[in-house]
Structure formats: C-alpha cells, structure tokens
Write a protein that holds these residues in place. Structure first.
Motif, PDB file in Angstrom:
ATOM      1  N   GLU A  94      -8.495  -6.325   1.405  1.00  0.00           N
ATOM      2  CA  GLU A  94      -9.384  -6.422   0.240  1.00  0.00           C
ATOM      3  C   GLU A  94      -8.603  -6.671  -1.039  1.00  0.00           C
ATOM      4  OE1 GLU A  94     -11.591  -2.753   0.172  1.00  0.00           O
ATOM      5  OE2 GLU A  94     -12.361  -3.123   2.197  1.00  0.00           O
ATOM      6  N   ALA A  95      -7.507  -5.937  -1.201  1.00  0.00           N
ATOM      7  CA  ALA A  95      -6.698  -6.091  -2.416  1.00  0.00           C
ATOM      8  C   ALA A  95      -6.146  -7.509  -2.501  1.00  0.00           C
ATOM      9  CB  ALA A  95      -5.559  -5.080  -2.431  1.00  0.00           C
TER      10      ALA A  95
ATOM     11  N   ARG B  55      -8.038   5.476  -2.709  1.00  0.00           N
ATOM     12  CA  ARG B  55      -8.970   4.672  -1.915  1.00  0.00           C
ATOM     13  C   ARG B  55      -9.480   5.395  -0.676  1.00  0.00           C
ATOM     14  NH1 ARG B  55      -8.844  -0.611  -3.421  1.00  0.00           N
ATOM     15  NH2 ARG B  55     -10.782  -0.634  -2.223  1.00  0.00           N
ATOM     16  N   ARG B  56      -8.634   6.210  -0.045  1.00  0.00           N
ATOM     17  CA  ARG B  56      -9.071   6.987   1.122  1.00  0.00           C
ATOM     18  C   ARG B  56      -8.377   8.340   1.094  1.00  0.00           C
ATOM     19  NH1 ARG B  56     -11.728   3.139   1.725  1.00  0.00           N
ATOM     20  NH2 ARG B  56     -12.255   1.882   3.550  1.00  0.00           N
TER      21      ARG B  56
ATOM     22  N   LEU C 296      -7.912  -2.098   3.432  1.00  0.00           N
ATOM     23  CA  LEU C 296      -7.643  -1.963   1.999  1.00  0.00           C
ATOM     24  C   LEU C 296      -6.680  -3.033   1.505  1.00  0.00           C
ATOM     25  CD1 LEU C 296      -7.215   1.907   1.773  1.00  0.00           C
ATOM     26  CD2 LEU C 296      -9.141   0.548   0.932  1.00  0.00           C
TER      27      LEU C 296
ATOM     28  N   ASP D  81      -3.731  -2.304  -8.959  1.00  0.00           N
ATOM     29  CA  ASP D  81      -4.440  -2.808  -7.775  1.00  0.00           C
ATOM     30  C   ASP D  81      -3.834  -2.340  -6.459  1.00  0.00           C
ATOM     31  OD1 ASP D  81      -5.893  -4.204  -9.613  1.00  0.00           O
ATOM     32  OD2 ASP D  81      -4.726  -6.056  -9.375  1.00  0.00           O
TER      33      ASP D  81
ATOM     34  N   PRO E 213      -3.351  -0.293  -3.475  1.00  0.00           N
ATOM     35  CA  PRO E 213      -4.163   0.790  -2.912  1.00  0.00           C
ATOM     36  C   PRO E 213      -3.312   2.024  -2.580  1.00  0.00           C
ATOM     37  CG  PRO E 213      -4.357  -1.250  -1.607  1.00  0.00           C
ATOM     38  CD  PRO E 213      -3.277  -1.470  -2.608  1.00  0.00           C
TER      39      PRO E 213
ATOM     40  N   ARG F 294     -10.931  10.609  -5.113  1.00  0.00           N
ATOM     41  CA  ARG F 294     -11.529   9.275  -4.978  1.00  0.00           C
ATOM     42  C   ARG F 294     -12.005   8.773  -6.335  1.00  0.00           C
ATOM     43  NH1 ARG F 294     -13.058  11.005   0.381  1.00  0.00           N
ATOM     44  NH2 ARG F 294     -14.774  12.179  -0.544  1.00  0.00           N
TER      45      ARG F 294
ATOM     46  N   VAL G 141       0.857  -1.191   0.000  1.00  0.00           N
ATOM     47  CA  VAL G 141       0.000   0.000   0.000  1.00  0.00           C
ATOM     48  C   VAL G 141       0.890   1.237   0.000  1.00  0.00           C
ATOM     49  CG1 VAL G 141      -0.205  -0.130   2.530  1.00  0.00           C
ATOM     50  CG2 VAL G 141      -1.908   1.167   1.258  1.00  0.00           C
TER      51      VAL G 141
END
Lengths: 664, 336
Positions: free
Chosen positions: A659-660, A636-637, A656, A613, A615, A631, A585
């Motif tokens: 999820e990824a 993502r945030r 995140l 992909d 994040p 966004r 990330v």
C-alpha cells in the motif's frame, strides 16, 4: 489410604509462598508487600524496574517511559529503606530478581538491614545474579561476560562468610525455557552456567579451598514449570541427580546436605494465553503440581503468576488469587503428608534417566567448547534456543500442539472476568515524575564529599582485584545512586552487546502457508525494485527479545531482508537506522508497558526525518485500550500474544508495504 | 571510448546533495543503486558513473574472516579509533542470503554501536543475494556511493573463500581477521587465505598463548608463501577488540599500507584490476558463456576493457551488456 499407613510421615513444612511484585514507587510497593504478607504470603520476591536492572537513574534519557513500569524503582538507600519500611529484614526471606546490578542492590539491602539494626549474618534470601541467561534470554545485562562473572564471584566470596544464609546466585533455567529451551537444554545449560561460576570461585586466590563445599551448598536454582507437568516432575528429579553428581565428582563436596538441589520456581508465564485468559488459572495449578508433587525434588519457594499477565499488569486481587492456589495446595490437600509419590515408578524413572543422559551429552558439548561463557560468545547456546523456540511456535501454528482457546476450542462464551477498564492494573503515569523529584531531593541532601570518596574507593576496588562488596556497601551508606554506581563500573568494564542467535539454520522445508507468503513477498519485491527490507528492534530497556527474534527469523524465511537491531534502542537510533538502512517497514517489540511513550517518539522522529509514510507495526503485551491509542498515533498494526499465526503477520506486513508503495 | 551514460539530470542533483554530505541523500542513493527497475537503473548508472570517476581519495578497506573471529567487535573498535582521529567512516556489512528463500538476516548491526548517534559514521547492511558466499554488484555500487562522502569505507564480509577475492577486487587494503587457535598453518594455506590479504589480524589477544601461537603460524606461513616481490610485507597484528589493545597500531598499519600503495603507484593499478575484474564478473553473471561468446570470448572482452582505462566499471559493464544484447538480437533475427 488410612492415616496410620506407613507411607504417611507427618506433615511436611510447605515451601515459601511468594509473589513476584513491585511497581510505581518504593512506598507503593511496600504497601503491597505488607498487604501480601498479611494475607499469608511467607516470603518476598522483589521485581525491580528496568532502569534499576540496567543501572540508570530515573532521570537518564534511556529510563524515559520505563520508571516504575515492570517493577519498583530503587535509586538509592532512601528508596530501599522505604521499600522495607516496617518489614524486619532479619526475619524476612527476600528474593531479588536482579542481575547486572545485583552487587549494588545487595549492598543497598545490607545497608538497609544495618540501619534497621539487624545482624547481617541472619539475612536470608536470594539475589538472582545469573548473567548467562541475561545474554541468552532476558537481556538486562550491562557488562561483558568476564567482568560480570567476576562480580558474581565477588558476591559468592563475600556472602559465604558475611551473609552465610544468603543465596548469592540463583542459576536460572526459567528464562531458558522462556527462550524456547527443551527440558534437556534447560538442564544442560543451567548446569554449565553453575559450573562457570563454581570454577571461577575455585580459581580465586581469596576463596580458600575449604570454602568451596559451602559455596556449592549456597548456589540455588530458579526453574520454570511448564504445562507438560509430568515431564517437569522428571526434569526436577534429573536436575537433583545431576547436581548431586557434580558436587560429588567435580567439586568433591562430601556432605550430602551441601549437595542438595535447592530451587525456587515461577511457573510458566510464556504459556499463559491472552485468549480465554481464565483458562490460565487451570494451567497455573497444573504447572504448580509439576514442582510440588515429588517430595524428593520439591521446590523450596514458589511464585505463581497471575492469570491475566498476558493482558497487562495484574491487580492485587489477581495476585491474591494465585496465592490462594498455593495455600489450598499446601494446607487443604494431603500432598504434604506423603513421602515421594514417584519412588519406584518405572515411567518416571525411565523419562528421568532419558533426560539425564541427553543433558549430560549436551553439557559435555558446551564444556568442550570452553564452557558457558564461550558458548555465549560463539552464540552456540543462543542459536540452539532460537531453533527450539521456532520449532515450538511451528507446532502451535500447524495445530500439532494444542493450545486450548488459541488454536483449538476457540469458540466460547464471553468471559465476565475481563470486562471493563478496571480489569488490569495501570501504573500511575505520574510515578516517573515523582521518582525523579525524589531522586533530585536525595541528591541535594547528601554529602557530596562522602559520595566522591566512596565512588573513588569503588573505582579502585573495581580496577584492582579487591572484592566490590565492601566498597559498594560504603557507597550505599554514603548516598551513591544506582546510576552512579553503574557508571563507575561501566567506565572500567565497558558495555556489552550479546550475539543475537538469529542467524540460525533454515528449516529443511517450509510449510505451504509460509511458501505462499514467500511467493507474495517475492512478487512484491519485484515491484519495489529491490527485496523487501524490514527493520526489527526493541526500543527501551526491556530485553525480552524472544518474540522479536522469532519475527526476524520468520521474516527471513518468507524472503525478506531483515535488519535485526536487537535490544535497548532509543527512538532516535531506530529512526536513524530505518533511514540509513533504507527499509520498507519497521517492526517494534515492547513488553515492558512503555509502548505509549517510546512508540510515539519513534513516529515523531520518522515524521521529522521525512519518513512519515514508512509503515510501523508494533508487537507486545499491549492492552486493547493502549492498542487503540497507538493506532490513533499512526501505528499501522498492533500484535499481541493472541496473534500466534506469524504467516498472517508477515502477509499483513507485505500488505502495508504494498500500500505504501502504491501511494508513494 | 564509452560516452557518459544514463539519466544525468536527477543523478546530478543527487550527486550534489551527496557532495554536501546530506545524510538522507546517502540513503536515497544507496536505495537507488540497488533498484532493478529499468528507469531507476538508468539513473543509478549515471550516478555511479559520475561518482566512480570522481571519487578517489577515500581509503577502501575490506574486512573479512570466519564467523566468530570477532570482526564486528573489531570494526566497532576501529571505527571509534578513526573517529577519535577526526575521520568519517562509511560501512557496508554483507551477510549471506538464503539460497532457497532469498531472505537474509542482517544481524551484525547490533554489535557495532560506535556510530549510533554520530553523523560521521554511516552503516548499511546488505544481503549477498545470489552470489554464493560472494558479493553482489550492489556492494561495489554501495562502496562507490559511500566513498564519495566518507574518508574511509569498510566492506565487511564473512570469509568463506570466494568472498576474499571478491572483496580484494573492491578495496585498497584487505584485512583478514583470524580466530586464535582456529587452525594450524596447513589450514590457512589450504583455505588460500595467505595470498590476498594485506594485513592480518589475530583478534582476542586476551586469550594469551593461543593467540600468540596463531600469530606465529601466520607469520611462518607468510614467509613460505609466494607473494609478489613488492615493497609491502603483510604484517600480522595481535589485537584485542575487547580491551582495545593493539587497535591504534592496527589503524597505523592500515595507513602505512595505504601510503605504500600510493608511493609505488600500486593504488591505481589495484583499482584498475578491481574495475576490470568487476566488469568481467558482472558481464559473465548477467549473460553467461553465450554472452561472452557473443563479444568474441573472454580475451576479447579483456581487450575491450583494457582499451578504455578511464571509463567507470558500471559504464563499461553496461555498454558491453548492451552490445551483447544487440549481438544476440541480430543473431536471433538472422536465424529466424
């Protein structure tokens, strides 16, 4: 108290009223300055954009997205002349927030005054010119410590005779407080910093001994005033005493006038909140009291931030409101009719003495290490600041420190002041293009031979031991640009990367909330097959790294492996290191308002590298409208100053990554 | 004889992309060899086994020294010099992990800028993980990956005693960076730093007399010490990473050491010793004293390692580990 009371001493002259401002272009900023002066502002405080502060022309790749954002772009003499069009410099008092390239901006200022026909001996004002705090907090340094110190000393040596009313350097404790400094650290480190400059001046052959007291007398300070305003009164009094002591004992300054502690102030912007921003007006008023109440330790110049700075760029009206605070305090109240309110106060005296004692001890530690430069290079001061800042944020998270509207008294009626799109100022997106066009036109009309000669002379001065100021002023007249002047120095001095200070001691024990996130991160790391790895960095030229550092430290404390990339990164560098380092990330921090362009470039680069992909989260001063756009672009945030709960941020980052991972 | 191990197919594909210098593959390989999931471990093992037995040419350099000695700035200057000479460089920078949280701040990166936009430079930071002041198994794996792509591989660690000997087993040339004025001769000897390094560097020569004095102390100490009566006498180089003074000479000294290793056959012996030490440390860390005992003790393990001079460290550690598990399982079922 009656008007005839002996404690009343006739009305004092007020301090200088300033507003830190500048944006888009020299013309637009000139218009703003003239409006502000017409409304009763009594001095100017110039904010330069980041390319000007770090020595790049507007068309340099690193300047992309930054031109005219946090201040005015000044690329050459024409820009400087436009900035002060219709403002006679021999009658103005101008403060310039400029550091790494201070010698150059002062040269442009002197050249502008000369073209106006002004006597440079009458020029009054201040170049901030404090490089130590750039390494520690603000990040717009360029050169290594030693050549930087030489540039500062050149300016000190030059101005003492040629611009005798100029303050060549403003020792800044302001940014130390922003970086987390306690009052003791603020006092000790800024004094250590002043000592570094004075010792360097004393050691110079071209500075006669008899000039040292005058040099001491020309050094001024730039302080922060926080919300703990009683302590701030004591801090200013302690600094007044310590400066006097240093002048007397270390530098043998006999004239008490030359030992006076002179300082300007910007009250605390860091403590201004995004939540319920109208409360900031009250904070600003109280903070202004901290540096004006005590006559013996009163500031010489005051600039107040606008109430909505945590939301975005303030509008002219917001700045006007802050100016009115100063006018009411100085002209309506009776503050300036009295002597020092705290003389004889046991409480204030005790706290002042306490601060002095602790600050002397900390100053001694730094001096034993070899002084401020050594304590930058070994990261001592930076680590202490990061530690204090961490402790401060822990206080807010745990509720031990109350911040109204943020961690307590949160519920309230909607503010009508922040409604609508027009609630903050927007920089014209065309400003960058226009500035580049002006630069190109300027380059075409100048005499190339004269430029070449001026730069060659500058190079000789820089390589040798001649003072850089005369050669720089000649460069200004010849039509040299900010980028050219800076590149000449970069080629001789090299560039510097300061220690980050993020490798700080771990807290003895973690809070329950931190421990919970750590267990979560640990479990996720098992699933990932290797520990969760995060890249934290700052794209663009903005060097305010305090937020990014705190995120990096907390990420470590919840068990992540953190690649801290530091400041001044291009989107390309971020993409490359995200891939090379194999992170899960990316966290980016931006405070300069250049988020639009830079973040979108990072996202594009990631897609090209096949890392779509991965994040990306972004933190900074980002208006709602821009956050929505980010966004949409794939961020993502988005985190803004109201997100003070760092464990929640860490938890969401883990979400995140999880999820990824599931999706991959 | 240890047979080829692991999942060959995918590993071969990755190895091929590495051979072609595919930058994304370098990163994928480094991620893979760090991955503890069983299916990935099998693949990683196959990759590493192949790479270690194939890679020989890259110069492996260890850079160690106390915090604040200026290692990163020096590395930055060295990388520029090597690049100027047309050599490619891979770097692994190891920072300590928190023993309590497992987290780590890998902050050094910001000081090494030489490779920011240069395809000939690759930088990966790693956490030391569970080894106190030492190197995780991932460091060796990472080094083997980078050595298959770049002309030089540098492993940078903070020197705190243990890590020097860990790094020494991993590299051909160990460089110790001393902080001028940081200690007198006695301190250097106490810390044991005089025994392992092949080249000593006193950084910050711009400090003048202090740096000169430190060099003198190191040279005196090396004269006193007991080092093998080999051909190589560790030089003490005075450099200034800040202004570039002495960096070229340092790069030359590193080359000279490498040539000396090759000429004396010490290079092969050294790598062999490094391999053996890694297998032993890795097995001991993974299975402890009981595990070693199951193999018949440390001496038995050494004999086993000696008997197979051509196997990779990774294949050996893996084979012995499986053997230990087997033995423990048998013992478990026997006693049940």
């Amino acid at each position: 108290m009656s008007p005839s009371s002996p404690s009343r001493s006739g009305k004092d002259r007020p301090w200088l009223f300033r507003t830190y401002s500048g944006h888009s272009s020299a013309e637009a900023s000139n218009e703003l300055y003239r409006t502000n002066l017409a409304r009763g502002q009594t001095g100017l405080s110039v904010a330069f954009d980041l390319p000007t502060q770090t020595g790049y022309d507007a068309d340099h790749p690193l300047a992309r997205g930054e031109v005219g954002k946090v201040g005015v772009p000044i690329g050459h003499l024409d820009d400087m002349q436009s900035l002060f069009e219709g403002i006679p410099l021999d009658r103005m008092n101008t403060s310039m927030t400029i550091n790494a390239t201070a010698a150059w901006l002062l040269a442009l200022y002197v050249a502008t005054a000369e073209r106006q026909g002004a006597d440079s001996r009458l020029l009054q004002g201040t170049t901030q010119n404090d490089i130590i705090k750039e390494y520690l907090s603000r990040g717009t340094y360029v050169f290594p410590p030693e050549p930087s110190l030489r540039l500062i000393t050149d300016m000190v040596a030059y101005t003492v005779d040629e611009l005798p009313k100029w303050n060549p350097m403003n020792v800044c404790s302001y940014h130390l407080q922003e970086a987390g400094a306690t009052p003791v650290q603020e006092i000790a480190y800024s004094m250590a910093n002043a000592i570094a400059v004075l010792d360097s001046a004393r050691a110079r052959k071209d500075v006669p001994d008899e000039a040292l007291p005058r040099i001491f007398g020309r050094l001024s300070f730039f302080l922060n005033a926080g919300i703990r305003f009683v302590e701030e009164v004591c801090k200013a009094r302690a600094m007044t005493a310590l400066w006097d002591e240093l002048g007397r004992e270390r530098y043998g300054v006999e004239d008490p006038k030359l030992r006076r502690f002179r300082y300007g102030v910007q009250v605390n912007s860091l403590g201004l909140t995004e939540a319920q921003p109208e409360n900031n007006v009250i904070r600003i008023v109280l903070e202004a009291l901290g540096v004006t109440l005590s006559k013996d330790a009163r500031c010489r110049a005051l600039q107040l931030p606008a109430w909505n700075e945590a939301l975005g760029l303030p509008r002219p009206w917001d700045q006007q409101w802050s100016l009115r605070i100063q006018q009411i305090l100085a002209y309506e109240t009776d503050l300036l009719e009295y002597g020092d309110l705290f003389e004889g106060s046991k409480v204030v005296e005790a706290r002042t003495t306490e601060l002095l004692t602790e600050a002397r001890a900390e100053l001694e530690r730094v001096l034993e290490m070899g002084g401020a430069v050594a304590a930058v290079e070994n990261a001592y001061m930076k680590q202490r600041l990061v530690e204090s800042h961490t402790a401060r944020l822990h206080g807010i998270e745990s509720g031990e420190t109350t911040v109204v509207g943020v961690n307590d008294f949160i519920e309230g009626a909607e503010s009508p002041l922040t409604a609508g799109d027009e609630a903050i100022m927007k920089v014209d997106e065309a400003a960058e293009r226009a500035q580049i066009e002006r630069l190109e036109a300027f380059r075409r009309k100048r005499n190339a031979k004269e430029v070449e000669t001026a730069l060659a002379n500058l190079r000789d001065a820089v390589k040798g031991s001649a003072n850089v100021m005369p050669a720089s002023i000649a460069c200004a007249h010849a039509g040299v640009t900010t980028g050219e002047w800076s590149d000449t120095l970069r080629a001789v001095f090299g560039e510097y990367r300061a220690p980050t200070g993020v490798v700080v001691r771990e807290p003895e024990s973690a809070s329950e909330a931190t421990e919970k996130v750590r267990q979560r991160v640990h479990a996720l790391s098992e699933k990932l097959g290797r520990p969760l790895k995060i890249l934290v960095g700052k794209p663009g030229l903005d060097g305010h790294s305090n937020g990014a550092e705190q995120i990096a430290v907390r990420a470590r404390d919840v068990g992540m492996e953190v690649v801290y990339e530091g400041i001044r990164l291009t989107p390309e560098e971020i993409v490359q290191s995200a891939r090379d380092e194999g992170v899960h990330v990316i966290g980016l921090s931006i405070l300069s308002g250049s988020h639009g362009v830079l973040v979108v470039d990072v996202l594009g680069g990631l897609r090209e590298a096949g890392l779509a992909d991965l994040p990306v989260v972004v933190g900074g001063i980002i208006p709602d409208e821009d956050a929505a756009k980010l966004r949409e672009a794939g961020v993502r945030r988005v985190y803004t100053p109201k997100d003070f709960d760092m464990n929640r941020i860490m938890d969401e980052i883990a979400d995140l990554v999880g999820e990824a991972h599931e999706a991959g | 004889m240890i047979p080829p191990v692991g999942d060959r197919g995918e590993a071969a594909d990755l190895a091929e992309r590495l051979g072609a210098g595919d930058r994304a593959a370098i990163s994928e390989a480094l991620n893979l060899v760090d991955d503890r999931r069983p299916d990935r471990r099998a693949r990683a093992l196959a990759l590493l086994d192949g790479l270690e037995r194939g890679a020989g040419g890259a110069a492996r350099i260890g850079l160690t020294g106390a915090p604040g000695a200026g290692k990163s700035t020096l590395l930055d200057a060295l990388v520029r010099t090597w690049r100027g000479r047309g050599e490619t460089v891979g770097v692994i920078a190891v920072d300590p992990s928190s023993q309590r949280t497992g987290g780590a701040l890998l902050g050094d990166r910001i000081r090494v800028r030489a490779g920011a936009r240069d395809p000939g430079v690759f930088f990966r930071s790693m956490a030391a993980r569970d080894r106190l002041g030492g190197l995780s198994d991932a460091s060796r794996a990472g080094m083997v990956v980078l050595a298959s792509v770049f002309d030089r591989v540098v492993v940078e660690t903070v020197g705190v005693g243990q890590s020097e000997s860990d790094v020494a087993g991993l590299v051909d040339t160990l460089v110790f960076v001393a902080q001028p004025g940081a200690g007198d001769l006695l301190q250097f000897m106490k810390a044991g730093v005089l025994e392992l390094p092949d080249v000593f560097v006193v950084n910050k020569a711009d400090l003048g007399a202090v740096a000169e004095r430190t060099r003198g102390e190191l040279e005196a100490g090396l004269g006193l010490g007991e080092r093998g009566a080999g051909a190589w006498t560790p030089p003490v180089k005075l450099v200034s990473a800040r202004d570039g003074a002495g960096i070229d000479e340092l790069a030359d000294a590193l080359d000279a050491h490498r040539r000396s290793l090759e000429a004396t056959g010490e290079l092969a012996r050294r790598r062999r010793r490094g391999r053996d030490a890694f297998v032993e440390a890795s097995v001991a860390a993974e299975y402890g004293r009981f595990g070693l005992a199951a193999l018949g003790g440390r001496e038995a393990l050494r004999r086993r390692v000696d008997a197979d001079p051509d196997a990779s460290a990774f294949a050996l550690a893996d084979a012995l580990g499986r053997e230990i598990e087997e033995a423990l399982r048998k013992r478990g079922s026997g006693s049940a």
